[in-house]
Design an enzyme around this catalytic site. Structure first.
Site, PDB file in Angstrom:
ATOM      1  N   LYS A 140      48.437  46.028  38.526  1.00 52.02           N
ATOM      2  CA  LYS A 140      47.057  45.817  38.101  1.00 52.02           C
ATOM      3  C   LYS A 140      46.995  44.518  37.308  1.00 52.02           C
ATOM      4  CE  LYS A 140      43.276  47.767  35.446  1.00 52.02           C
ATOM      5  NZ  LYS A 140      42.702  48.968  34.846  1.00 52.02           N
TER       6      LYS A 140
ATOM      7  N   LYS B  25      45.644  45.976  42.582  1.00 47.96           N
ATOM      8  CA  LYS B  25      44.265  45.819  42.114  1.00 47.96           C
ATOM      9  C   LYS B  25      44.128  44.512  41.349  1.00 47.96           C
ATOM     10  CE  LYS B  25      41.099  47.822  38.854  1.00 47.96           C
ATOM     11  NZ  LYS B  25      40.954  48.720  37.748  1.00 47.96           N
TER      12      LYS B  25
HETATM   13  C1  PBG Z   1      40.192  51.096  33.398  1.00 55.39           C
HETATM   14  C2  PBG Z   1      39.743  50.522  34.697  1.00 55.39           C
HETATM   15  C3  PBG Z   1      39.134  49.293  34.980  1.00 55.39           C
HETATM   16  C4  PBG Z   1      38.844  49.289  36.338  1.00 55.39           C
HETATM   17  C5  PBG Z   1      39.322  50.479  36.859  1.00 55.39           C
HETATM   18  N1  PBG Z   1      39.892  51.226  35.828  1.00 55.39           N
HETATM   19  C6  PBG Z   1      38.685  48.206  34.083  1.00 55.39           C
HETATM   20  C7  PBG Z   1      39.631  47.379  33.349  1.00 55.39           C
HETATM   21  O1  PBG Z   1      40.852  47.491  33.473  1.00 55.39           O
HETATM   22  O2  PBG Z   1      39.104  46.600  32.567  1.00 55.39           O
HETATM   23  C8  PBG Z   1      38.144  48.188  37.085  1.00 55.39           C
HETATM   24  C9  PBG Z   1      37.515  48.594  38.360  1.00 55.39           C
HETATM   25  C10 PBG Z   1      36.548  47.615  38.926  1.00 55.39           C
HETATM   26  O3  PBG Z   1      36.373  46.486  38.457  1.00 55.39           O
HETATM   27  O4  PBG Z   1      35.895  47.985  39.914  1.00 55.39           O
HETATM   28  N2  PBG Z   1      41.201  50.438  32.739  1.00 55.39           N
END
Ligand code: PBG
Length: 330
Positions: free
Chosen positions: A203, A256
């Site tokens: 991520k 992601k």
């Molecule tokens: C929680 C989370 C996030 C997203 C999914 N789970 C936001 C982040 O990490 O700031 C982002 C999903 C999206 O942008 O569609 N941590």
């Protein structure tokens, strides 16, 4: 020598032979896209009745608990097998206790969805950022950094409470080290040995989460997430993260965002044998939909091409806000 009637005009391959008709193109198509691979994210807001549009994500809504029964039925009717849940709690605190409250907003939402349609897979996103007053993904240490080891038991409690509520898959998105192992042990000792973990393994600290942070009200109140989410420049490190999570017990891994990281999806796909998911995140959705709203892109074709590219890169599963609209067009 090429076996071609036009050989005398030169040695070239007639690639267009396989593109002449829809049937011919279908026969040789390498990548299939069906609703069976898609996961649709849902935002559930405490205290809300019905639905309210998310301005930064045209076509997406925050839902109240009372809207979930119809929503579960319409998603399942489209052939989409799974939803991913995010919650907006009534209040926040420094340790994100709303994330692991037995009657928290997501826990309630899971029960509603499973009541409405037991066959629809419900994936619980495990993170604290939607529930902490400071908006970070774990509690803060004295120096203002996110305290990795203090976050782990809270994440474990969140995971167990979600499994207890009926979640079919637990998906940690916090990027704390050791969370997959901690969650696996906690789930097993609470009797949830059969609940799989889909880890947000690679991520990245991405600008493309912007619209989500509006939707989920989860923007950090100070600083950023670069201390725990990955540097966008690093693909080898993504592979290393993925291998660590699998060694800790992840059943599936995620990359992601998706579009700026198609090369990472491919490298992860080639490195592991577990199912690979990719998250076509909020910013990817919103930029496409903004162009659609301006009449600059054809939504149906642009979405189909986008989702196909993610599958072609190697994703088995795509989490996407386009899921319903795309599936409805098939
Ligand atoms: C929680 C989370 C996030 C997203 C999914 N789970 C936001 C982040 O990490 O700031 C982002 C999903 C999206 O942008 O569609 N941590």
């Amino acid at each position: 020598m090429l076996d071609s009637p036009t050989m005398e005009y030169g040695n070239f391959r007639r690639h267009r032979r396989l593109r002449g008709t829809p049937a011919m193109r279908g026969l040789v198509r390498e990548t299939e896209l069906t609703p069976a691979h898609l996961v649709y994210p849902l935002f559930v807001e405490a205290g809300l009745s019905g639905r309210t549009p998310i301005i930064s994500m045209p076509g997406q809504d925050r839902l109240g608990l009372d809207a979930l029964t119809d929503e579960a039925r319409s998603i399942a009717a489209l052939g989409i097998p799974a939803v991913l849940l995010f919650g907006l709690p009534a209040s926040k605190d420094s340790v994100g206790s709303g994330a692991y409250a037995r009657d928290g907003i997501v826990q309630k939402a899971v029960r509603r969805l499973k009541d409405a349609n037991p066959g629809l897979l419900v994936i619980g996103d495990v993170c604290l950022c939607e529930y902490t007053s400071h908006g970070h993904c774990g509690p803060l240490a004295a120096d203002g950094s996110v305290d990795n080891d203090a976050a782990l038991p809270l994440l474990a409690e969140t995971a167990v409470s979600l499994a207890e509520a009926g979640c079919d898959i637990i998906a940690p998105s916090d990027m704390m080290d050791g969370r997959v192992r901690t969650l696996r042990v906690a789930l097993d000792s609470a009797g949830h040995q059969q609940t799989p973990i889909l880890s947000y393994a690679a991520k990245f600290a991405s600008a493309f989460y912007g619209p989500f942070r509006d939707a989920a009200d989860s923007a950090p109140q100070f600083g950023d997430r670069h201390g725990y989410q990955m540097d966008p420049a690093n693909a080898r490190m993504a592979r290393d993260e993925v291998l660590t999570d699998i060694a800790e017990g992840a059943d599936m891994v995620m990359v992601k965002p998706a579009l700026p990281y198609l090369d990472v999806i491919r490298q992860v796909r080639d490195a592991v044998d577990v199912p690979v998911a990719a998250y076509n995140v909020s910013g990817e959705y919103s930029m496409l939909m903004a162009a659609v709203a301006n009449g600059w892109l054809d939504e149906g074709r642009a979405v189909a091409e986008t989702l196909t590219s993610i599958r072609r890169a190697g994703a088995d599963i795509i989490i996407t806000y386009h899921a319903k609209q795309w599936a409805a067009r098939q």
